[in-house]
Design a protein around this motif. Structure first.
Motif, PDB file in Angstrom:
ATOM      1  N   ILE A  21       0.848  -1.183   0.060  1.00  0.00           N
ATOM      2  CA  ILE A  21       0.059  -0.110   0.108  1.00  0.00           C
ATOM      3  C   ILE A  21       1.062   1.215  -0.052  1.00  0.00           C
ATOM      4  O   ILE A  21       1.663   1.455   0.925  1.00  0.00           O
ATOM      5  N   SER A  22       1.053   2.091  -1.209  1.00  0.00           N
ATOM      6  CA  SER A  22       1.784   3.219  -1.172  1.00  0.00           C
ATOM      7  C   SER A  22       1.047   4.342  -0.364  1.00  0.00           C
ATOM      8  O   SER A  22       1.693   5.034   0.356  1.00  0.00           O
ATOM      9  N   THR A  23      -0.446   4.644  -0.786  1.00  0.00           N
ATOM     10  CA  THR A  23      -0.963   5.565   0.156  1.00  0.00           C
ATOM     11  C   THR A  23      -2.174   5.020   0.614  1.00  0.00           C
ATOM     12  O   THR A  23      -3.079   4.733  -0.036  1.00  0.00           O
ATOM     13  N   PRO A  24      -2.422   4.990   1.753  1.00  0.00           N
ATOM     14  CA  PRO A  24      -3.756   4.499   2.323  1.00  0.00           C
ATOM     15  C   PRO A  24      -4.800   5.404   1.968  1.00  0.00           C
ATOM     16  O   PRO A  24      -4.704   6.788   1.816  1.00  0.00           O
ATOM     17  N   ASN A  25      -5.994   4.983   1.971  1.00  0.00           N
ATOM     18  CA  ASN A  25      -7.302   5.846   1.711  1.00  0.00           C
ATOM     19  C   ASN A  25      -8.228   5.383   2.527  1.00  0.00           C
ATOM     20  O   ASN A  25      -9.016   4.318   2.187  1.00  0.00           O
ATOM     21  N   PRO A  26      -8.556   6.121   3.537  1.00  0.00           N
ATOM     22  CA  PRO A  26      -9.289   5.837   4.502  1.00  0.00           C
ATOM     23  C   PRO A  26     -10.974   5.636   4.040  1.00  0.00           C
ATOM     24  O   PRO A  26     -11.803   5.061   4.613  1.00  0.00           O
ATOM     25  N   LYS A  27     -11.371   6.208   2.846  1.00  0.00           N
ATOM     26  CA  LYS A  27     -12.746   6.317   2.311  1.00  0.00           C
ATOM     27  C   LYS A  27     -12.898   4.841   1.702  1.00  0.00           C
ATOM     28  O   LYS A  27     -14.022   4.394   1.816  1.00  0.00           O
ATOM     29  N   ILE A  28     -12.177   4.474   0.999  1.00  0.00           N
ATOM     30  CA  ILE A  28     -12.091   3.184   0.175  1.00  0.00           C
ATOM     31  C   ILE A  28     -12.145   1.979   1.471  1.00  0.00           C
ATOM     32  O   ILE A  28     -12.875   1.012   1.566  1.00  0.00           O
ATOM     33  N   ALA A  29     -11.398   2.227   2.626  1.00  0.00           N
ATOM     34  CA  ALA A  29     -11.240   1.606   3.591  1.00  0.00           C
ATOM     35  C   ALA A  29     -12.717   1.340   4.248  1.00  0.00           C
ATOM     36  O   ALA A  29     -13.038   0.326   4.803  1.00  0.00           O
ATOM     37  N   GLN A  30     -13.308   2.599   4.485  1.00  0.00           N
ATOM     38  CA  GLN A  30     -14.646   2.552   5.181  1.00  0.00           C
ATOM     39  C   GLN A  30     -15.667   1.925   4.463  1.00  0.00           C
ATOM     40  O   GLN A  30     -16.528   1.008   4.809  1.00  0.00           O
ATOM     41  N   VAL A  31     -15.724   2.098   3.054  1.00  0.00           N
ATOM     42  CA  VAL A  31     -16.600   1.383   2.135  1.00  0.00           C
ATOM     43  C   VAL A  31     -16.411  -0.267   2.053  1.00  0.00           C
ATOM     44  O   VAL A  31     -17.452  -1.092   2.285  1.00  0.00           O
ATOM     45  N   ILE A  32     -15.294  -0.777   2.157  1.00  0.00           N
ATOM     46  CA  ILE A  32     -14.810  -2.234   2.429  1.00  0.00           C
ATOM     47  C   ILE A  32     -15.390  -2.678   3.528  1.00  0.00           C
ATOM     48  O   ILE A  32     -16.049  -3.957   3.707  1.00  0.00           O
ATOM     49  N   LEU A  33     -15.217  -1.958   4.753  1.00  0.00           N
ATOM     50  CA  LEU A  33     -15.465  -2.645   6.186  1.00  0.00           C
ATOM     51  C   LEU A  33     -17.000  -2.386   6.257  1.00  0.00           C
ATOM     52  O   LEU A  33     -17.747  -3.450   6.713  1.00  0.00           O
ATOM     53  N   SER A  34     -17.749  -1.445   5.633  1.00  0.00           N
ATOM     54  CA  SER A  34     -19.273  -1.416   5.550  1.00  0.00           C
ATOM     55  C   SER A  34     -19.788  -2.607   4.902  1.00  0.00           C
ATOM     56  O   SER A  34     -20.846  -3.220   5.348  1.00  0.00           O
ATOM     57  N   GLN A  35     -19.091  -3.053   3.726  1.00  0.00           N
ATOM     58  CA  GLN A  35     -19.745  -4.018   2.751  1.00  0.00           C
ATOM     59  C   GLN A  35     -19.634  -5.285   3.677  1.00  0.00           C
ATOM     60  O   GLN A  35     -20.305  -6.551   3.344  1.00  0.00           O
ATOM     61  N   PHE A  36     -18.757  -5.636   4.320  1.00  0.00           N
ATOM     62  CA  PHE A  36     -18.362  -6.892   5.242  1.00  0.00           C
ATOM     63  C   PHE A  36     -19.065  -6.832   6.450  1.00  0.00           C
ATOM     64  O   PHE A  36     -19.988  -7.768   6.705  1.00  0.00           O
ATOM     65  N   GLY A  37     -18.924  -5.783   7.299  1.00  0.00           N
ATOM     66  CA  GLY A  37     -19.559  -5.721   8.747  1.00  0.00           C
ATOM     67  C   GLY A  37     -20.603  -4.606   8.884  1.00  0.00           C
ATOM     68  O   GLY A  37     -21.153  -4.916  10.172  1.00  0.00           O
ATOM     69  N   GLY A  38     -21.234  -3.889   7.814  1.00  0.00           N
ATOM     70  CA  GLY A  38     -22.057  -3.289   8.179  1.00  0.00           C
ATOM     71  C   GLY A  38     -23.420  -3.777   8.356  1.00  0.00           C
ATOM     72  O   GLY A  38     -23.625  -4.936   8.304  1.00  0.00           O
ATOM     73  N   PRO A  39     -24.666  -3.073   8.505  1.00  0.00           N
ATOM     74  CA  PRO A  39     -25.903  -3.637   8.813  1.00  0.00           C
ATOM     75  C   PRO A  39     -26.324  -4.622   7.590  1.00  0.00           C
ATOM     76  O   PRO A  39     -27.166  -5.426   7.819  1.00  0.00           O
ATOM     77  N   ASP A  40     -26.027  -3.977   6.515  1.00  0.00           N
ATOM     78  CA  ASP A  40     -26.480  -4.745   5.330  1.00  0.00           C
ATOM     79  C   ASP A  40     -25.441  -5.344   4.502  1.00  0.00           C
ATOM     80  O   ASP A  40     -25.222  -5.742   3.271  1.00  0.00           O
ATOM     81  N   GLY A  41     -24.435  -5.935   5.377  1.00  0.00           N
ATOM     82  CA  GLY A  41     -22.972  -6.415   4.839  1.00  0.00           C
ATOM     83  C   GLY A  41     -23.171  -7.953   4.974  1.00  0.00           C
ATOM     84  O   GLY A  41     -24.289  -8.554   5.296  1.00  0.00           O
ATOM     85  N   GLU A  42     -22.198  -8.549   4.353  1.00  0.00           N
ATOM     86  CA  GLU A  42     -22.201 -10.207   3.986  1.00  0.00           C
ATOM     87  C   GLU A  42     -22.405 -10.765   5.792  1.00  0.00           C
ATOM     88  O   GLU A  42     -23.077 -11.781   5.694  1.00  0.00           O
ATOM     89  N   LEU A  43     -21.606 -10.358   6.746  1.00  0.00           N
ATOM     90  CA  LEU A  43     -21.564 -10.862   7.818  1.00  0.00           C
ATOM     91  C   LEU A  43     -23.060 -11.013   8.346  1.00  0.00           C
ATOM     92  O   LEU A  43     -23.747 -11.856   9.099  1.00  0.00           O
ATOM     93  N   ALA A  44     -23.722  -9.885   8.490  1.00  0.00           N
ATOM     94  CA  ALA A  44     -25.126  -9.763   8.832  1.00  0.00           C
ATOM     95  C   ALA A  44     -26.013 -10.586   8.282  1.00  0.00           C
ATOM     96  O   ALA A  44     -26.839 -11.350   9.156  1.00  0.00           O
ATOM     97  N   ALA A  45     -26.049 -10.633   7.082  1.00  0.00           N
ATOM     98  CA  ALA A  45     -26.880 -11.468   6.187  1.00  0.00           C
ATOM     99  C   ALA A  45     -26.441 -13.046   6.554  1.00  0.00           C
ATOM    100  O   ALA A  45     -27.319 -13.736   6.714  1.00  0.00           O
ATOM    101  N   SER A  46     -25.253 -13.313   6.676  1.00  0.00           N
ATOM    102  CA  SER A  46     -24.844 -14.770   7.290  1.00  0.00           C
ATOM    103  C   SER A  46     -25.204 -15.176   8.334  1.00  0.00           C
ATOM    104  O   SER A  46     -26.020 -16.079   8.811  1.00  0.00           O
ATOM    105  N   MET A  47     -25.205 -14.434   9.471  1.00  0.00           N
ATOM    106  CA  MET A  47     -26.159 -14.422  10.755  1.00  0.00           C
ATOM    107  C   MET A  47     -27.271 -14.541  10.769  1.00  0.00           C
ATOM    108  O   MET A  47     -28.065 -15.253  11.295  1.00  0.00           O
TER     109      MET A  47
END
Length: 77
Positions: free
Chosen positions: A14-40
């Motif tokens: 990672i040459s330059t961190p991008n917090p906005k992209i990181a927030q999108v990735i985290l919300s897709q996995f662990g957000g209220p409509d993310g994969e983990l919530a659907a799995s549970m």
């Protein structure tokens, strides 16, 4: 006997961190409509399902959604 090496399958540089992209990735996995919530939701519905073959299907879907096979251990499923 086995050997555990803690390393990534592919190198990540990672040459330059991008917090906005990181927030999108985290919300897709662990957000209220993310994969983990659907799995549970799938996994919790399986316990109230009266038909065993459908309960097995819900288990398979719930485990596959976020690739939870990586988490499988002696006490997980």
């Amino acid at each position: 006997m086995w050997n555990y090496e803690k390393r990534l399958q592919y190198p990540v540089n990672i040459s330059t961190p991008n917090p906005k992209i990181a927030q999108v990735i985290l919300s897709q996995f662990g957000g209220p409509d993310g994969e983990l919530a659907a799995s549970m939701r799938y996994l919790s519905q399986r316990y109230t399902m009266p038909y065993r073959n459908v309960a097995g299907l819900l288990t398979d879907i719930g485990r596959e959604a976020p690739e939870m096979f990586h988490l499988r251990g002696p006490s997980f499923f």
